[in-house]
Design a protein around this motif. Structure first.
Motif, PDB file in Angstrom:
ATOM      1  N   GLY A 283     -73.493  57.857  17.218  1.00  0.00           N
ATOM      2  CA  GLY A 283     -72.432  58.635  17.852  1.00  0.00           C
ATOM      3  C   GLY A 283     -72.933  59.880  18.556  1.00  0.00           C
ATOM      4  N   TYR A 284     -73.959  60.531  17.993  1.00  0.00           N
ATOM      5  CA  TYR A 284     -74.513  61.714  18.639  1.00  0.00           C
ATOM      6  C   TYR A 284     -75.067  61.376  20.023  1.00  0.00           C
ATOM      7  N   TYR A 285     -75.738  60.233  20.118  1.00  0.00           N
ATOM      8  CA  TYR A 285     -76.375  59.863  21.383  1.00  0.00           C
ATOM      9  C   TYR A 285     -75.342  59.392  22.396  1.00  0.00           C
ATOM     10  N   PHE A 286     -74.278  58.743  21.918  1.00  0.00           N
ATOM     11  CA  PHE A 286     -73.178  58.403  22.820  1.00  0.00           C
ATOM     12  C   PHE A 286     -72.615  59.668  23.462  1.00  0.00           C
ATOM     13  N   THR A 287     -72.397  60.687  22.632  1.00  0.00           N
ATOM     14  CA  THR A 287     -71.786  61.919  23.131  1.00  0.00           C
ATOM     15  C   THR A 287     -72.680  62.635  24.121  1.00  0.00           C
ATOM     16  N   PHE A 288     -73.924  62.872  23.747  1.00  0.00           N
ATOM     17  CA  PHE A 288     -74.782  63.708  24.579  1.00  0.00           C
ATOM     18  C   PHE A 288     -75.286  62.978  25.815  1.00  0.00           C
ATOM     19  N   ILE A 329     -59.259  66.520  27.988  1.00  0.00           N
ATOM     20  CA  ILE A 329     -59.196  65.084  27.719  1.00  0.00           C
ATOM     21  C   ILE A 329     -60.584  64.473  27.795  1.00  0.00           C
ATOM     22  N   ALA A 330     -61.339  64.835  28.830  1.00  0.00           N
ATOM     23  CA  ALA A 330     -62.679  64.279  29.002  1.00  0.00           C
ATOM     24  C   ALA A 330     -63.611  64.709  27.869  1.00  0.00           C
ATOM     25  N   MET A 331     -63.542  65.988  27.481  1.00  0.00           N
ATOM     26  CA  MET A 331     -64.407  66.458  26.404  1.00  0.00           C
ATOM     27  C   MET A 331     -64.029  65.804  25.077  1.00  0.00           C
ATOM     28  N   SER A 332     -62.739  65.661  24.809  1.00  0.00           N
ATOM     29  CA  SER A 332     -62.319  64.971  23.588  1.00  0.00           C
ATOM     30  C   SER A 332     -62.793  63.524  23.600  1.00  0.00           C
ATOM     31  N   TYR A 333     -62.719  62.908  24.762  1.00  0.00           N
ATOM     32  CA  TYR A 333     -63.130  61.509  24.930  1.00  0.00           C
ATOM     33  C   TYR A 333     -64.605  61.310  24.581  1.00  0.00           C
ATOM     34  N   ILE A 334     -65.459  62.202  25.062  1.00  0.00           N
ATOM     35  CA  ILE A 334     -66.895  62.000  24.805  1.00  0.00           C
ATOM     36  C   ILE A 334     -67.318  62.547  23.442  1.00  0.00           C
ATOM     37  N   VAL A 335     -66.464  63.359  22.797  1.00  0.00           N
ATOM     38  CA  VAL A 335     -66.832  63.930  21.506  1.00  0.00           C
ATOM     39  C   VAL A 335     -66.389  63.048  20.337  1.00  0.00           C
ATOM     40  N   VAL A 336     -65.476  62.106  20.551  1.00  0.00           N
ATOM     41  CA  VAL A 336     -65.028  61.229  19.472  1.00  0.00           C
ATOM     42  C   VAL A 336     -66.203  60.541  18.773  1.00  0.00           C
ATOM     43  N   GLU A 344     -70.177  50.756  15.394  1.00  0.00           N
ATOM     44  CA  GLU A 344     -69.032  49.856  15.494  1.00  0.00           C
ATOM     45  C   GLU A 344     -67.726  50.580  15.836  1.00  0.00           C
ATOM     46  N   PRO A 345     -67.342  51.642  15.118  1.00  0.00           N
ATOM     47  CA  PRO A 345     -66.094  52.318  15.492  1.00  0.00           C
ATOM     48  C   PRO A 345     -66.157  52.975  16.865  1.00  0.00           C
ATOM     49  N   THR A 346     -67.351  53.377  17.293  1.00  0.00           N
ATOM     50  CA  THR A 346     -67.486  53.952  18.628  1.00  0.00           C
ATOM     51  C   THR A 346     -67.175  52.908  19.697  1.00  0.00           C
ATOM     52  N   ILE A 347     -67.701  51.712  19.523  1.00  0.00           N
ATOM     53  CA  ILE A 347     -67.431  50.632  20.480  1.00  0.00           C
ATOM     54  C   ILE A 347     -65.959  50.248  20.457  1.00  0.00           C
ATOM     55  N   VAL A 348     -65.362  50.207  19.254  1.00  0.00           N
ATOM     56  CA  VAL A 348     -63.938  49.890  19.147  1.00  0.00           C
ATOM     57  C   VAL A 348     -63.112  50.947  19.880  1.00  0.00           C
ATOM     58  N   PHE A 349     -63.444  52.206  19.696  1.00  0.00           N
ATOM     59  CA  PHE A 349     -62.699  53.286  20.345  1.00  0.00           C
ATOM     60  C   PHE A 349     -62.779  53.179  21.860  1.00  0.00           C
ATOM     61  N   TYR A 350     -63.975  53.012  22.389  1.00  0.00           N
ATOM     62  CA  TYR A 350     -64.122  52.977  23.836  1.00  0.00           C
ATOM     63  C   TYR A 350     -63.566  51.683  24.444  1.00  0.00           C
ATOM     64  N   CYS A 357     -62.247  54.360  30.105  1.00  0.00           N
ATOM     65  CA  CYS A 357     -61.605  54.866  31.326  1.00  0.00           C
ATOM     66  C   CYS A 357     -62.341  56.063  31.927  1.00  0.00           C
ATOM     67  N   VAL A 358     -62.803  57.007  31.104  1.00  0.00           N
ATOM     68  CA  VAL A 358     -63.469  58.187  31.650  1.00  0.00           C
ATOM     69  C   VAL A 358     -64.845  57.820  32.199  1.00  0.00           C
ATOM     70  N   HIS A 359     -65.531  56.904  31.535  1.00  0.00           N
ATOM     71  CA  HIS A 359     -66.818  56.447  32.069  1.00  0.00           C
ATOM     72  C   HIS A 359     -66.631  55.788  33.436  1.00  0.00           C
ATOM     73  N   LEU A 360     -65.612  54.933  33.534  1.00  0.00           N
ATOM     74  CA  LEU A 360     -65.356  54.255  34.802  1.00  0.00           C
ATOM     75  C   LEU A 360     -64.922  55.235  35.878  1.00  0.00           C
ATOM     76  N   LEU A 361     -64.062  56.181  35.510  1.00  0.00           N
ATOM     77  CA  LEU A 361     -63.633  57.193  36.478  1.00  0.00           C
ATOM     78  C   LEU A 361     -64.810  58.041  36.934  1.00  0.00           C
ATOM     79  N   CYS A 362     -65.692  58.345  36.021  1.00  0.00           N
ATOM     80  CA  CYS A 362     -66.882  59.130  36.369  1.00  0.00           C
ATOM     81  C   CYS A 362     -67.741  58.379  37.380  1.00  0.00           C
ATOM     82  N   GLY A 363     -67.941  57.073  37.145  1.00  0.00           N
ATOM     83  CA  GLY A 363     -68.707  56.273  38.092  1.00  0.00           C
ATOM     84  C   GLY A 363     -68.032  56.172  39.450  1.00  0.00           C
TER      85      GLY A 363
END
Length: 404
Positions: A283-288, A329-336, A344-350, A357-363
């Motif tokens: 989860g730390y690496y997903f966030t950063f 919203i974006a910061m909460s999204y990447i901090v979850v 596993e829960p990180t993949i379920v959440f995203y 959605c935020v990753h796609l919007l960012c791209g």
């Protein structure tokens, strides 16, 4: 030597993070976990090694302002070294104080003419007193601590962060409510950090550590070792403002030992180092890692879009409201992932909760923003700035020719 110290310290810290994450079963209370205090010790050891290097062997012309500020010309004695590593105010959860500031605090040189002259000419009473009393600021920070402690114990049980990755919750609630829940649950998670940061800061100030001179109105500043500006975070309208006000001393440490020294991909390596320092959960690496492109895209959007909203006060307020909502919203999204830690829960959440959605919007914004035409006022400002640069360069060249 500074690189050797940094490598050894980080390897030891990471090894304990790995032991804590993957060797100790999660249902067993690991009562001798030292990874938290060791994170602070690692910051102190590595920053001190770099400060000694900069003071004795660094190229002064190439050092950044922070590196020049914290560099020291004499390595500490054993007593000074151990005192710095284990002083009681921040030995458990910080905040970190860089050695140059800690030495000035111990020797009393932090109350110097330099500090006392930071304020206006009307602060003679502060200059006469020399050492300002920390009573008021400590009481204020303790009140802040108590408020967020109450918030943590009363509101957080209503919004557990793991629900963000619960499939039953996802199926039974709409997308907008899930965004709202995500936002509030992350605010509840921030509350415990507000408690730790504010209490640690108050403890340092109570002992006199943290005095940072006077402001222009003659009021003493006690933010030298502050780790958080809560109003700056909760009112942030950009990624940069949010990050600049969160875990401030760790951000300074990352800048001193990494960002200002890496020749390329500064942002990526700095965020990656921050993830390693925090731990070894996915989860730390997903966030950063997610924070790298998102902060860059946010900067580009602000640079290209903001000038269109500067024409009137109403449009500026509208822009601030939109950017405030989108930033949180974006910061909460990447901090979850930072709070739920596991893969596993990180993949379920995203995948099922937010549909990436935020990753796609960012791209999407990465390709759209460069196509937005520059605002005319921005073009005028850029042209004026370029003219000033050309004039300045021309003047310098003329003065150089005259000198020759």
């Amino acid at each position: 030597m500074h690189l050797g110290v940094f490598t050894l310290a980080m390897l030891y810290l990471v090894s304990l993070h790995l032991y804590r994450a993957y060797v100790i079963p999660e249902d067993i209370l690991y009562s001798i976990d030292v990874s938290g205090p060791l994170m602070i010790i690692t910051q102190k050891i590595t920053s001190l090694a770099f400060s000694v290097h900069d003071g004795r062997h660094g190229n002064k012309d190439k050092l950044s302002d922070l590196q020049k500020r914290y560099m020291i010309s004499r390595p500490p004695s054993l007593l000074e070294y151990l005192s710095y590593l284990f002083y009681f105010q921040g030995v458990l959860v910080g905040p970190i104080s860089f050695y140059a500031d800690y030495q000035a605090f111990i020797e009393g040189t932090y109350v110097s003419s330099k500090h006392l002259q930071n304020g206006s000419d009307n602060n003679n009473k502060y200059r006469m007193n020399g050492r300002p009393s920390p009573f008021d600021v400590v009481c204020y920070k303790l009140c802040v601590t108590l408020f967020w402690m109450g918030f943590h114990f009363t509101i957080k049980p209503l919004y557990p962060e793991m629900i963000n990755a619960d499939l039953a919750f996802i199926r039974s609630h709409g997308f907008l409510y899930r965004l709202w829940y995500m936002w509030i649950s992350m605010l509840c998670c921030r509350a415990k950090y507000y408690v730790a940061f504010s209490l640690g800061d108050a403890i340092c100030n109570a002992s006199g550590l943290g005095f940072n001179g006077y402001d222009r109105d003659g009021r003493p500043r006690w933010d030298l070792v502050s780790n958080v500006h809560i109003l700056g975070i909760e009112g942030a309208t950009s990624f940069k403002t949010y990050i600049d006000n969160w875990n401030i001393q760790t951000a300074v440490w990352l800048r001193v030992v990494c960002y200002d020294r890496i020749p390329a991909q500064k942002r990526f390596f700095t965020f990656f180092l921050s993830a390693m320092w925090h731990g070894c959960y996915p989860g730390y690496y997903f966030t950063f890692v997610s924070g790298v492109p998102m902060s860059e895209v946010a900067r580009k959007v602000r640079h290209r879009v903001r000038p269109y909203f500067l024409s009137s006060r109403v449009s500026q307020m509208l822009y601030n409201v939109i950017t405030w909502v989108s930033t949180h919203i974006a910061m909460s999204y990447i901090v979850v992932p930072f709070t739920i830690l596991h893969w596993e829960p990180t993949i379920v959440f995203y995948t099922f909760n937010t549909f990436w959605c935020v990753h796609l919007l960012c791209g999407l914004l990465f390709f759209i923003v460069p196509q937005i035409p520059a605002c005319k006022s921005q073009e005028k400002a850029t042209s004026l700035h370029q003219t000033q640069l050309d004039t300045s360069n021309s003047t310098k060249s003329s003065n150089k020719n005259k000198a020759e």
